[in-house]
Each structure stands twice: as structure tokens, then as C-alpha cells.
Design a protein around this motif. Sequence first.
Motif, PDB file in Angstrom:
ATOM      1  N   ARG A 199      73.688  55.077  14.628  1.00 20.29           N
ATOM      2  CA  ARG A 199      72.894  55.966  15.490  1.00 20.29           C
ATOM      3  C   ARG A 199      72.875  55.454  16.924  1.00 20.29           C
ATOM      4  O   ARG A 199      72.952  56.234  17.876  1.00 20.29           O
ATOM      5  N   SER A 200      72.814  54.116  17.076  1.00 22.17           N
ATOM      6  CA  SER A 200      72.742  53.538  18.420  1.00 22.17           C
ATOM      7  C   SER A 200      74.032  53.729  19.209  1.00 22.17           C
ATOM      8  O   SER A 200      74.019  53.728  20.434  1.00 22.17           O
ATOM      9  N   VAL A 201      75.171  53.878  18.500  1.00 15.90           N
ATOM     10  CA  VAL A 201      76.436  54.127  19.199  1.00 15.90           C
ATOM     11  C   VAL A 201      76.765  55.617  19.216  1.00 15.90           C
ATOM     12  O   VAL A 201      77.879  56.007  19.584  1.00 15.90           O
ATOM     13  N   ASP A 202      75.785  56.437  18.773  1.00 17.88           N
ATOM     14  CA  ASP A 202      75.939  57.891  18.806  1.00 17.88           C
ATOM     15  C   ASP A 202      77.179  58.329  18.031  1.00 17.88           C
ATOM     16  O   ASP A 202      78.036  59.055  18.540  1.00 17.88           O
ATOM     17  N   ALA A 203      77.291  57.837  16.783  1.00 12.97           N
ATOM     18  CA  ALA A 203      78.486  58.113  15.976  1.00 12.97           C
ATOM     19  C   ALA A 203      78.723  59.611  15.808  1.00 12.97           C
ATOM     20  O   ALA A 203      79.765  60.122  16.177  1.00 12.97           O
ATOM     21  N   LYS A 564      80.214  45.670  11.326  1.00  8.67           N
ATOM     22  CA  LYS A 564      80.946  45.883  12.580  1.00  8.67           C
ATOM     23  C   LYS A 564      82.230  46.680  12.342  1.00  8.67           C
ATOM     24  O   LYS A 564      82.657  47.448  13.226  1.00  8.67           O
ATOM     25  N   ASP A 565      82.845  46.491  11.178  1.00  5.05           N
ATOM     26  CA  ASP A 565      84.079  47.217  10.872  1.00  5.05           C
ATOM     27  C   ASP A 565      83.813  48.711  10.739  1.00  5.05           C
ATOM     28  O   ASP A 565      84.585  49.547  11.235  1.00  5.05           O
ATOM     29  N   PHE A 566      82.719  49.056  10.069  1.00  2.00           N
ATOM     30  CA  PHE A 566      82.384  50.477   9.896  1.00  2.00           C
ATOM     31  C   PHE A 566      82.012  51.120  11.233  1.00  2.00           C
ATOM     32  O   PHE A 566      82.323  52.288  11.473  1.00  2.00           O
ATOM     33  N   ILE A 567      81.355  50.352  12.099  1.00  2.00           N
ATOM     34  CA  ILE A 567      81.025  50.868  13.424  1.00  2.00           C
ATOM     35  C   ILE A 567      82.305  51.143  14.205  1.00  2.00           C
ATOM     36  O   ILE A 567      82.443  52.180  14.870  1.00  2.00           O
ATOM     37  N   PRO A 581      87.427  59.599  14.852  1.00  2.00           N
ATOM     38  CA  PRO A 581      86.616  58.686  14.044  1.00  2.00           C
ATOM     39  C   PRO A 581      86.584  59.094  12.573  1.00  2.00           C
ATOM     40  O   PRO A 581      86.954  60.212  12.208  1.00  2.00           O
ATOM     41  N   PHE A 582      86.121  58.152  11.747  1.00  2.00           N
ATOM     42  CA  PHE A 582      85.912  58.414  10.331  1.00  2.00           C
ATOM     43  C   PHE A 582      84.435  58.683  10.064  1.00  2.00           C
ATOM     44  O   PHE A 582      83.565  58.315  10.856  1.00  2.00           O
TER      45      PHE A 582
END
Length: 611
Positions: A199-203, A564-567, A581-582
Motif C-alpha cells: 500500500r505504501s508503494v501504491d501497488a 522485498k521481492d514481492f514489492i 507488475p504482478f
Amino acid sequence: MESATCNKDDGKFSLDKVTDSMIEAETTTSSKSNENQSVLTYNCTNRHFTTEIFKIEIGNLPKCYSINNLKKFLVKLNLQPKKIKMVPKRNFAFVTFKCEEDRQNALKTIENFEWKKKILTAKVAKAKDDPYEQKKSQGMDEIMQPLDTEKDPQISNVNPLERIRDVVTPLWNMSYEEEQSLKCELMAEVLKKLGKELRSVDAAKWVRKNRCEHSGMCCPLEKLCPSPIYESYRNKCEFTIGPGVNAIDKKIGFRLAAYKDGNFAVVEPWLCSHIPQTMKDAVNLFQRYISESPLNVFDPGTNEGFWRQLTVRVNRNDNIMCIVQFSPQQDMCESTVESEIEKLRNYLKEQNKLELTCVYVEITCARKVDDESKNVLRHILGDKHIFEDLGDLKFRISPQAFFQVNTRCAEILYDLIREWSEITSNTVILDVCCGTGTIGLTIAKNAKRVIGIELCEEAIADAKFNAELNGMRFDNRSLTEYNIPRMAVSPFSLGISNVEYQCGKAEDVLVKTTSTLEAQESQVVAILDPPRPGCHAKVLQAVRRCSRINKLIYVSCSPNSVRKDFIALCRPTSKRVKGDPFQIVKAQPIDLFPQTRCCELVVLLERQITS
């Protein structure tokens, strides 16, 4: 330039995890008396090489910079930093080098150099205090209490065999139902943390939607798959060889605590129920020999001693592979080493209590500043490999090959990967960091083809052998040609011929491989089963940039370490982050490690098309 490696790591139970990464730069400049300094300064620098002794402090750094920025800056100055540690909210950082010459060169080059409108300073920095010496200065009573005595004042009276069981298998006395519930909670916490970070990186909107629908988690969490066996499930363990609790006896087992906790005591694993009896018998066999050997066991406190580690691997047929680690001292000649190996070989031949399938001696090399030599692995007895059945397949296991430590639970894991891949006759599987090929080979019969990618040449050789091994019909000729014991096989022919392996960096091979896929191969599924710390950033970047990959299955034995990998896979496309993105679809915990807090987590991701 740091390369992206794909070697596996199934996690060690020896608790002997003392590496340079544990030697962190000191962040305070408080003065100490010369007497204290002589006691507490890194005494290990006199015992073995560490870059901690070649450390500098760079001051007056700009407010906005990162470790990568600083590393690139130093490399442009033709400097060779080995380790960098930033000091949060301070304008200085610590940098270590591999030798005094490199440190002096850095001091001269950096002093008064302007970077980002700041005039830098550089000075010699002291090595951080040795954690063992710090603990030792607090008194031996505290050294011998690695566990939390404040919460349990009676723990000092607990038998060492029971204490080591608590250290290695902390959940042994919990019912398996309670353990499964605990692990589900732990996995849920991981997914909740990941949801906040995404959420913090606005995925994307899917993150907000999933967090609302799944109690703050970034995706639905499936019910945990329990291990089919709760005890005696480990097929591999790495045992430390060292002094016992009384500092006199020679023991093979596990450490009561880590180096930083100030305890080198080794305790036997007799009460650890996750270890099969066959493996304990092998430990006992070697302990009898080492106890009678005139050579000392290795002592990390002095960096002296010869016998260091015993690795034992077993299979379902109770075949046993042993690798004993031997550390010759600098004054030991080659003939003495050969004589000791011959003594061990004769002892193992003459004993009749346990039949060993194969035995190796790993001769360690003293670590020096510019010494890039590797340990030498010597085969001294029996066959060179053991073989294991996994589902309908058979795999050759080399001494240093990665293989899941819980074989029966690994079958469940691979069945889940096959199910989630939704393989059709046109599906191409990219088995990234494939190791010896176990995942790819178990699902190859359902796919059009499988492409394994691995950096380690030895692992690729094993993978190719395993592909051929499972495509042959065994007879007397093939048994002899491939050095396979007759008892290890049964006649069958699966004909696996749709697999291929590419050796190289995953980020390079991925781009080249996916560009050659045929147009009709529309379904490309990538499988990532990286080491415990996760994937290198370049591997993740390559996966994102390979637009042909529309589905990704990520397998992690340490989910909290790889958030970190999922981000990196899910964050929005930007100038720095290329490729669509995934989206995380679902996650499934599988308990490969009963009696411990570790748990395997399988995560399904699908590509989002944003353009």
C-alpha cells in the motif's frame, strides 16, 4: 559488480552462523581505556581474516544518499569497498576494505574530495568489539546461560540434552494442532506486513481490495498443509564438531548459542526427535572416532582445531552419506593430512555397527586476504552418491546438492506447484534457480517443455543427469555405466525428454530464452525457488521485463525475509522499474519443518496488463 546467484540453501541447523556479516561497524565513538580496548577489540582479527580490521569512517556525507550511491561513487574513484554501513540520521558511514593498501589508498583519495557539494573527510576507524569477548568480560556464569534465565530461572538446571532440543526444535513440546495454528498466524502476519508495504508503494487497487476482504492480508491465505510425518523427517543435517559443555569433551551436535552470545558449547542431538535414528547412529559413529583422535576439535574462540563439521544425508532406504570437515593447521604437512584421512578410512571400514553408503572428507582452506581457493572435497569410501525417490521419479544426490530436507512433504509441495501452474500441452515452464532440477522434472510430463536456469555448473550437471536418469530403462549395463547400486532402482522408463538446462546468470539467460519462445507458446509460467534471503534484484527485474511470463509461482522457506521481492514484483511501473507488475493471487503455507517456527510459503502471482 555483484552477480545474481541462484544457489540454494535449505537452512542450517548447526547454529554455527558466524560470518563477516555478523561483524557490523560500530556506530559510537565512546572512548575506552587502553586496558579495556586490549580485552574487547576484535581478538578474532588475530585468529582469522576479517575486513573489520581495514575499516575507515567517511564523514561530512550529503543528506540524501544511499548505500548504492556511495558504492558507485567509491568504485568510480577506483576504490574497492568490501562492506558499507550507513549510520541512520548521521552524516558519516563506515567502509571496510580487503587489505591495508586498499584502506590507505581510500584515505588519501577520499580526504577533501567533493561529492554532491560536500567536502568529505576520511579517517581510520576502530574494529568493533568482539561480541564473544564482551560476553566473556561479563562473567562465565552468563556465558553458560544462552537461554532466557529471567523468564525461567530453573533453566540453568536443565540437562544440556534437553536445552539443545529447546534451541533446535523450540516447538517440540507443543501439540501439532497448536503448532499448525501458530504457523498460520505467523504467515498471516507476514501477509499483513506485506499488504501495508505494498500500500505504501501504491501497488494497485487490488491491494486495497484484498486487505479489506482478508483481514489486512494482501491476498487470501489457504489452509496450511501439514507434514505427513512429524518426527524423523530431516534427510540432511549439518552438525557442529566442537568442545562440550565442560569445554573438555569432544562432541558432535548443535551449539547451545551463537558466537555473539558467547557460548561455543556443543551438545549431542540424541533428544531431537526431528532427526532420524539412522542419522544419530552416524553421529555417534564419528563421535567415537573423534573422541579417540589425538587431534583437537575446532574452537571458534581460538580458531584452532582440526575436526569442524559433520554433514549427514539419508534417504528413504536408510542409505547414508557423510561429509566430515577437516581443517589442517598451517604447520600441518600434506603427508600428515593424508595419514589422518587413511586412519579415518580404516576405522570406518573396520567398524561393523553401521553401513555407510558413501563418505567424503572436506578439507578446508585457511581464509586469507587474497586467497580465493575453495575447500577440497575428497571421496574416501563407498559410492559417490545416494539416490532418492520423489513421487514417480528418482534423483541422484551429490554431496553439495540442494534437496528439500523433508522428502515426503516436498512431494506435496511439488504437487501444489503443478496444480497452480495449470499446465497444458502448450505451457512452457521456466524453472529459475532450478538447482538439480527437482521441480521442473516433477512437472515436465504435463508441459510442452521445461527450461531450467541455474548459475552453479555442478547443479546443472546433476539436473542433466537426473533428466537422463528418469528417461532410461535400467539394466545391468546402465547400472554399471552410471554407478547406480542395483538396490537403489526398479525397472521403469518415463522418457523425460522435454527438458533443457541453461547455465548462467538468471537475468541474462531469462531475456535470451524468452525472446526465442514460439508464438503459440502463449502460456509461460516461471517458478522461483530461491535461497533463504530471496532473489537478487537483477533476477526480479529480468522477470518483470520478460513480458511473456504471465504467471509466477514463488516458493520461500523464509517468507518474512523476502517481502522485498514481492514489492519489487508488484510495485507500479516507473522509469526505474520496467515491465508490467504482478498481482498476488493467493498464498499457501506448507509445513516442511515441523517442531520449528520455520514454514514454507508458496505464493501465486499473475501479470497485470496496465498498458
